[in-house]
Scaffold this motif. Structure first.
Motif, PDB file in Angstrom:
ATOM      1  N   GLY A 115     -55.828 -14.535  32.669  1.00 12.18           N
ATOM      2  CA  GLY A 115     -54.858 -14.812  31.623  1.00 12.18           C
ATOM      3  C   GLY A 115     -55.029 -13.955  30.377  1.00 12.18           C
ATOM      4  N   VAL A 116     -54.937 -14.609  29.202  1.00 13.15           N
ATOM      5  CA  VAL A 116     -55.000 -13.869  27.943  1.00 13.15           C
ATOM      6  C   VAL A 116     -56.367 -13.231  27.748  1.00 13.15           C
ATOM      7  CG1 VAL A 116     -55.644 -15.914  26.579  1.00 13.15           C
ATOM      8  CG2 VAL A 116     -54.514 -13.991  25.462  1.00 13.15           C
ATOM      9  N   ALA A 152     -58.166 -11.868  30.088  1.00 14.91           N
ATOM     10  CA  ALA A 152     -58.149 -10.635  30.875  1.00 14.91           C
ATOM     11  C   ALA A 152     -57.399  -9.533  30.143  1.00 14.91           C
ATOM     12  CB  ALA A 152     -57.506 -10.897  32.241  1.00 14.91           C
ATOM     13  N   ALA A 153     -56.289  -9.893  29.486  1.00 13.88           N
ATOM     14  CA  ALA A 153     -55.539  -8.898  28.709  1.00 13.88           C
ATOM     15  C   ALA A 153     -56.377  -8.386  27.548  1.00 13.88           C
ATOM     16  CB  ALA A 153     -54.236  -9.513  28.198  1.00 13.88           C
ATOM     17  N   ASP A 154     -57.104  -9.286  26.895  1.00 18.65           N
ATOM     18  CA  ASP A 154     -57.980  -8.888  25.794  1.00 18.65           C
ATOM     19  C   ASP A 154     -59.110  -7.998  26.311  1.00 18.65           C
ATOM     20  OD1 ASP A 154     -58.739  -9.100  22.977  1.00 18.65           O
ATOM     21  OD2 ASP A 154     -60.446 -10.284  23.684  1.00 18.65           O
ATOM     22  N   PHE A 155     -59.661  -8.342  27.482  1.00 14.57           N
ATOM     23  CA  PHE A 155     -60.729  -7.561  28.101  1.00 14.57           C
ATOM     24  C   PHE A 155     -60.230  -6.159  28.451  1.00 14.57           C
ATOM     25  CE2 PHE A 155     -63.454  -7.066  32.163  1.00 14.57           C
ATOM     26  CZ  PHE A 155     -64.430  -6.355  31.482  1.00 14.57           C
ATOM     27  N   ALA A 156     -59.011  -6.051  28.977  1.00 11.24           N
ATOM     28  CA  ALA A 156     -58.452  -4.736  29.311  1.00 11.24           C
ATOM     29  C   ALA A 156     -58.372  -3.862  28.068  1.00 11.24           C
ATOM     30  CB  ALA A 156     -57.062  -4.900  29.939  1.00 11.24           C
ATOM     31  N   GLU A 157     -57.988  -4.456  26.930  1.00 12.74           N
ATOM     32  CA  GLU A 157     -57.936  -3.692  25.689  1.00 12.74           C
ATOM     33  C   GLU A 157     -59.334  -3.285  25.233  1.00 12.74           C
ATOM     34  OE1 GLU A 157     -55.202  -3.740  21.749  1.00 12.74           O
ATOM     35  OE2 GLU A 157     -56.164  -5.651  22.236  1.00 12.74           O
ATOM     36  N   MET A 158     -60.330  -4.159  25.448  1.00 10.17           N
ATOM     37  CA  MET A 158     -61.720  -3.822  25.113  1.00 10.17           C
ATOM     38  C   MET A 158     -62.200  -2.627  25.933  1.00 10.17           C
ATOM     39  SD  MET A 158     -63.131  -7.749  24.981  1.00 10.17           S
ATOM     40  CE  MET A 158     -64.888  -7.368  24.865  1.00 10.17           C
ATOM     41  N   LEU A 159     -61.814  -2.587  27.212  1.00 12.25           N
ATOM     42  CA  LEU A 159     -62.213  -1.466  28.068  1.00 12.25           C
ATOM     43  C   LEU A 159     -61.537  -0.177  27.634  1.00 12.25           C
ATOM     44  CD1 LEU A 159     -62.234  -3.061  31.650  1.00 12.25           C
ATOM     45  CD2 LEU A 159     -64.194  -2.516  30.193  1.00 12.25           C
ATOM     46  N   MET A 160     -60.259  -0.261  27.261  1.00  7.13           N
ATOM     47  CA  MET A 160     -59.576   0.942  26.775  1.00  7.13           C
ATOM     48  C   MET A 160     -60.289   1.487  25.544  1.00  7.13           C
ATOM     49  SD  MET A 160     -55.643   1.457  25.523  1.00  7.13           S
ATOM     50  CE  MET A 160     -55.071   3.071  24.964  1.00  7.13           C
ATOM     51  N   ARG A 161     -60.642   0.608  24.638  1.00  9.19           N
ATOM     52  CA  ARG A 161     -61.367   1.029  23.430  1.00  9.19           C
ATOM     53  C   ARG A 161     -62.718   1.626  23.817  1.00  9.19           C
ATOM     54  NH1 ARG A 161     -65.344  -1.051  20.220  1.00  9.19           N
ATOM     55  NH2 ARG A 161     -65.251  -0.531  17.985  1.00  9.19           N
ATOM     56  N   GLU A 177     -49.646 -12.617  23.937  1.00  8.84           N
ATOM     57  CA  GLU A 177     -50.498 -13.282  22.947  1.00  8.84           C
ATOM     58  C   GLU A 177     -51.532 -12.339  22.342  1.00  8.84           C
ATOM     59  OE1 GLU A 177     -53.467 -17.192  22.676  1.00  8.84           O
ATOM     60  OE2 GLU A 177     -52.062 -16.972  24.346  1.00  8.84           O
ATOM     61  N   ALA A 178     -52.209 -11.570  23.198  1.00  3.97           N
ATOM     62  CA  ALA A 178     -53.239 -10.630  22.721  1.00  3.97           C
ATOM     63  C   ALA A 178     -53.569  -9.656  23.841  1.00  3.97           C
ATOM     64  CB  ALA A 178     -54.498 -11.387  22.290  1.00  3.97           C
ATOM     65  N   GLY A 179     -54.119  -8.509  23.468  1.00  5.91           N
ATOM     66  CA  GLY A 179     -54.564  -7.555  24.469  1.00  5.91           C
ATOM     67  C   GLY A 179     -53.436  -6.775  25.114  1.00  5.91           C
ATOM     68  N   ILE A 180     -53.725  -6.221  26.282  1.00  9.30           N
ATOM     69  CA  ILE A 180     -52.757  -5.373  26.979  1.00  9.30           C
ATOM     70  C   ILE A 180     -52.662  -5.756  28.453  1.00  9.30           C
ATOM     71  CG2 ILE A 180     -53.093  -3.410  25.434  1.00  9.30           C
ATOM     72  CD1 ILE A 180     -54.922  -2.158  27.553  1.00  9.30           C
ATOM     73  N   LYS A 181     -51.478  -5.563  28.997  1.00  7.09           N
ATOM     74  CA  LYS A 181     -51.310  -5.742  30.440  1.00  7.09           C
ATOM     75  C   LYS A 181     -51.847  -4.521  31.175  1.00  7.09           C
ATOM     76  CE  LYS A 181     -47.024  -8.401  29.836  1.00  7.09           C
ATOM     77  NZ  LYS A 181     -45.560  -8.372  30.077  1.00  7.09           N
ATOM     78  N   SER A 182     -51.577  -3.338  30.607  1.00  5.78           N
ATOM     79  CA  SER A 182     -52.030  -2.101  31.235  1.00  5.78           C
ATOM     80  C   SER A 182     -52.019  -0.980  30.212  1.00  5.78           C
ATOM     81  CB  SER A 182     -51.136  -1.724  32.424  1.00  5.78           C
ATOM     82  OG  SER A 182     -49.816  -1.457  31.983  1.00  5.78           O
ATOM     83  N   ALA A 183     -52.735   0.085  30.535  1.00  8.82           N
ATOM     84  CA  ALA A 183     -52.751   1.284  29.683  1.00  8.82           C
ATOM     85  C   ALA A 183     -53.021   2.490  30.561  1.00  8.82           C
ATOM     86  CB  ALA A 183     -53.812   1.167  28.600  1.00  8.82           C
TER      87      ALA A 183
END
Length: 372
Positions: free
Chosen positions: A137-138, A140-149, A172-178
């Motif tokens: 959920g949210v 995981a989206a936040d985690f994906a953004e952490m990995l991009m950073r 809500e927060a983070g990213i679905k994909s990048a």
């Protein structure tokens, strides 16, 4: 450190450099540099822009590699002289400085040694990295953004340019994909060991009951193609959609429909780009990414090793390659190599070199095992 210990360490470094020189085949590299130099000097070089780009890029890459090797060999020779003079004069301060320099040189030699392990067909290419949020959920989206950073910070540490093609923000927060490119020699060979499912365990900042949450994100790495790479794309097999670029939380960042989404109908591969100002530029950038992904699929099918190039990952339980645990203890551990760090914050800030080195060595070991 005593004199004999310095001598032993320096001899070992010299021997390692000799091995690296043989693996890199420095004389052959210098001959190729000389040949490319003649081509670059030709007055009609830029009549064929694709070839000119290839020639100048290859020349820059080879010259950088040779310069790096020669500089390191010179530092070892300077260190040997410094230690010899310090021992003769009994200069403790100079010996202390020599020990610091020895540590720096050892790390640089190790990094150069790792470069010799990157001998795959596309290892010397730049890389396109795709990150997708998975189960969770949210968080995981936040985690994906952490990995991009994490990856962009790693690139910044190494002064590698990053080009962001597309970011799809979650509600809500983070990213679905990048999707982004890291423009550096050997970026693909280095970062390809990051492909797979990453798992985060922490107290969720989005859970008002403060419960521990496990979430997942998938990382895919493919090489950037050159003009000479053979990958044909039938325009009739591509669906082109245009849309308005968006920012976090649905915020509009562009008042025109300039963002482009390409769907390759036979494979189902979807690529978006919204970083450029014009629709035409975004389509061109998206096509670069699409071709890279299609080549990865083609090569993987030929070798029947889809995981090696593209990473067949589901971003869920059972196939994770690295765990990031923030609660009840703090650790980042690679499940393939066994390498771990007790400082997750440093890792998320881009301190990835030791994980990358361990991954590259692990991959080489696995390749040798397959050959036997």
């Amino acid at each position: 450190m005593a004199g004999p210990e310095y001598d032993s360490e320096i001899k070992q470094l010299t021997a390692t450099m000799h091995t690296i020189e043989q693996v890199l085949d420095l004389p052959a590299m210098k001959r190729e540099i000389e040949d490319l130099g003649v081509q670059v000097a030709a007055p009609d070089l830029w009549d064929d822009q694709a070839n000119a780009t290839r020639v100048t890029g290859r020349l820059s890459l080879l010259q950088g590699e040779v310069d790096r090797f020669e500089e390191l060999r010179g530092r070892i020779a300077d260190l040997e002289l410094m230690v010899e003079m310090a021992n003769e004069e009994g200069d403790a301060e100079s010996l202390a400085e020599s020990e610091k320099e020895l540590g720096k040189i050892k790390k640089a030699v190790e990094a150069l040694e790792i470069r010799t392990l990157l001998s795959g067909e596309y290892d010397e290419r730049e890389a396109i990295v795709t990150i997708r949020s998975g189960a969770g959920g949210v968080d995981a989206a936040d985690f994906a953004e952490m990995l991009m950073r994490m990856y962009t910070r790693w690139a910044e540490r190494n002064k590698y340019p990053v080009e962001v093609f597309d970011v799809s923000y979650a509600e809500e927060a983070g990213i679905k994909s990048a999707e982004f490119a890291i423009h550096a020699p050997y970026a693909y060979g280095t970062l390809s060991v990051e492909a797979g499912t990453h798992r985060l365990v922490r107290i969720s900042p989005f859970d008002n009951q403060g419960r521990r949450q496990t979430s997942f994100a998938a990382v895919e790495v493919v090489p950037v193609l050159e003009q000479t790479d053979e990958i044909e794309v039938d325009e009739n097999e591509i669906r082109v959609d245009v849309f308005r670029s968006g920012g976090p939380g649905g915020q509009s960042v562009n008042t025109t429909d300039s963002a482009v989404r390409l769907t390759h109908i036979p494979t189902g591969i979807v690529v978006s780009c919204q970083n450029e100002k014009s629709q035409l530029q975004n389509k061109a950038s998206a096509m670069v990414v699409l071709k890279a992904k299609l080549l990865a699929v083609k090569k993987a099918e030929e070798a029947a090793l889809k995981k090696d190039l593209k990473g067949d990952v589901a971003a869920s339980w059972g196939d994770q390659m690295r765990n990031y645990v923030l609660n009840p203890y703090q650790i980042v551990k690679d499940l393939r190599t066994g390498y771990e760090s007790g400082n997750p914050q440093a890792v998320f800030d881009g301190d990835l070199d030791d994980f990358l080195e361990a991954g590259i060595r692990w991959r080489r070991g696995a390749e040798k095992a397959d050959d036997n």
